[in-house]
Design a protein around this motif. Structure first.
Motif, PDB file in Angstrom:
ATOM      1  N   ARG A  13       0.841  -1.212   0.000  1.00 14.44           N
ATOM      2  CA  ARG A  13       0.000   0.000   0.000  1.00 14.44           C
ATOM      3  C   ARG A  13       0.866   1.249   0.000  1.00 14.44           C
ATOM      4  NH1 ARG A  13      -3.971  -2.079  -2.167  1.00 14.44           N
ATOM      5  NH2 ARG A  13      -5.299  -3.368  -0.911  1.00 14.44           N
ATOM      6  N   THR A  18      -2.188  -1.750  -6.082  1.00 14.46           N
ATOM      7  CA  THR A  18      -3.547  -2.239  -5.848  1.00 14.46           C
ATOM      8  C   THR A  18      -3.547  -3.764  -5.884  1.00 14.46           C
ATOM      9  OG1 THR A  18      -4.129  -2.261  -8.188  1.00 14.46           O
ATOM     10  CG2 THR A  18      -4.504  -0.190  -6.972  1.00 14.46           C
ATOM     11  N   GLU A  21      -2.960  -5.029  -9.402  1.00 17.61           N
ATOM     12  CA  GLU A  21      -1.548  -4.949  -9.799  1.00 17.61           C
ATOM     13  C   GLU A  21      -0.730  -6.061  -9.147  1.00 17.61           C
ATOM     14  OE1 GLU A  21      -1.126  -0.130 -10.509  1.00 17.61           O
ATOM     15  OE2 GLU A  21      -0.604  -0.980  -8.554  1.00 17.61           O
TER      16      GLU A  21
END
Length: 168
Positions: A13, A18, A21
Motif C-alpha cells: 500500500r 492495488t 496490480e
C-alpha cells in the motif's frame, strides 16, 4: 504469519500497489472458483433425502468402527513417536468430541496426524495454538469459501513451506 501478512500489505500500500496490480505481477494467487467453493451459506437444506440417509446407516456404523480403530492405531503411534504414555480415555474423549463437531459441520471423520503432532513437539510447541490456528483457518474457509486464498501472498506461502521443511 499474521505480522508478515500485515507487513506485506503495509509495504504494498505504501508503494501504491492495488490488488489487481499485485495479481498481475504474480504476487497473489488468482483462482477461478467453482460454485462448490462458495462456503457453507450456499448449501441447500430444504431438499434432504432422509430415506437415503436411513439406507446408509449400516455404512455409517462401519465408518464409525474404522474411525475408532484408526484413532487407536494413531494414538499408539503417537505414544511410540513421542516416547511418553498418553491418557487414552482423555484422547478418545477429545477425538470423539472433535468428530461430533465435524459431523455437525458436515465434515469427515478426523484422525490424529501423528507426523505433524511429533513435528510440533520437536519444534517446541507447548500448547495447542498450532492446531487451533489450523481449525480457525478451516472455519474461515468454510464460511467465506476458498476466495480468501487470493489474498495470501505467494511469497508468504513459499516461506512457510520452506520453514516447515527446515524444521522437519
Amino acid at each position: 504469519l499474521l505480522a508478515c501478512l500485515a507487513g506485506f500489505y503495509v509495504v504494498t500500500r505504501w508503494q501504491g500497489m492495488t490488488l489487481d496490480e499485485l495479481r498481475e505481477g504474480g504476487w497473489l494467487f488468482s483462482l477461478e472458483l467453482s460454485s462448490y467453493a462458495k462456503g457453507l451459506d450456499s448449501l441447500d437444506f430444504a431438499n434432504l433425502n432422509f430415506r437415503f440417509i436411513r439406507s446408509v446407516l449400516p455404512e455409517l456404523a462401519t465408518i464409525l468402527m474404522i474411525s475408532l480403530l484408526s484413532a487407536l492405531f494413531s494414538f499408539s503411534a503417537l505414544e511410540l513417536g513421542s516416547g511418553e504414555p498418553l491418557d487414552l480415555r482423555n484422547e478418545l474423549r477429545g477425538h470423539g468430541t472433535a468428530n461430533i463437531a465435524s459431523g455437525l459441520g458436515m465434515g469427515l471423520p478426523g484422525l490424529s496426524d501423528v507426523a505433524s503432532s511429533i513435528m510440533y513437539r520437536r519444534m517446541g510447541a507447548s500448547s495447542r495454538l498450532v492446531p487451533l490456528t489450523s481449525v480457525a483457518l478451516c472455519l474461515v474457509a468454510a464460511f467465506v469459501g476458498g476466495g480468501f486464498v487470493e489474498y495470501v501472498p505467494k511469497l508468504l506461502l513459499g516461506a512457510l513451506i520452506f520453514l516447515v521443511a527446515i524444521q522437519f
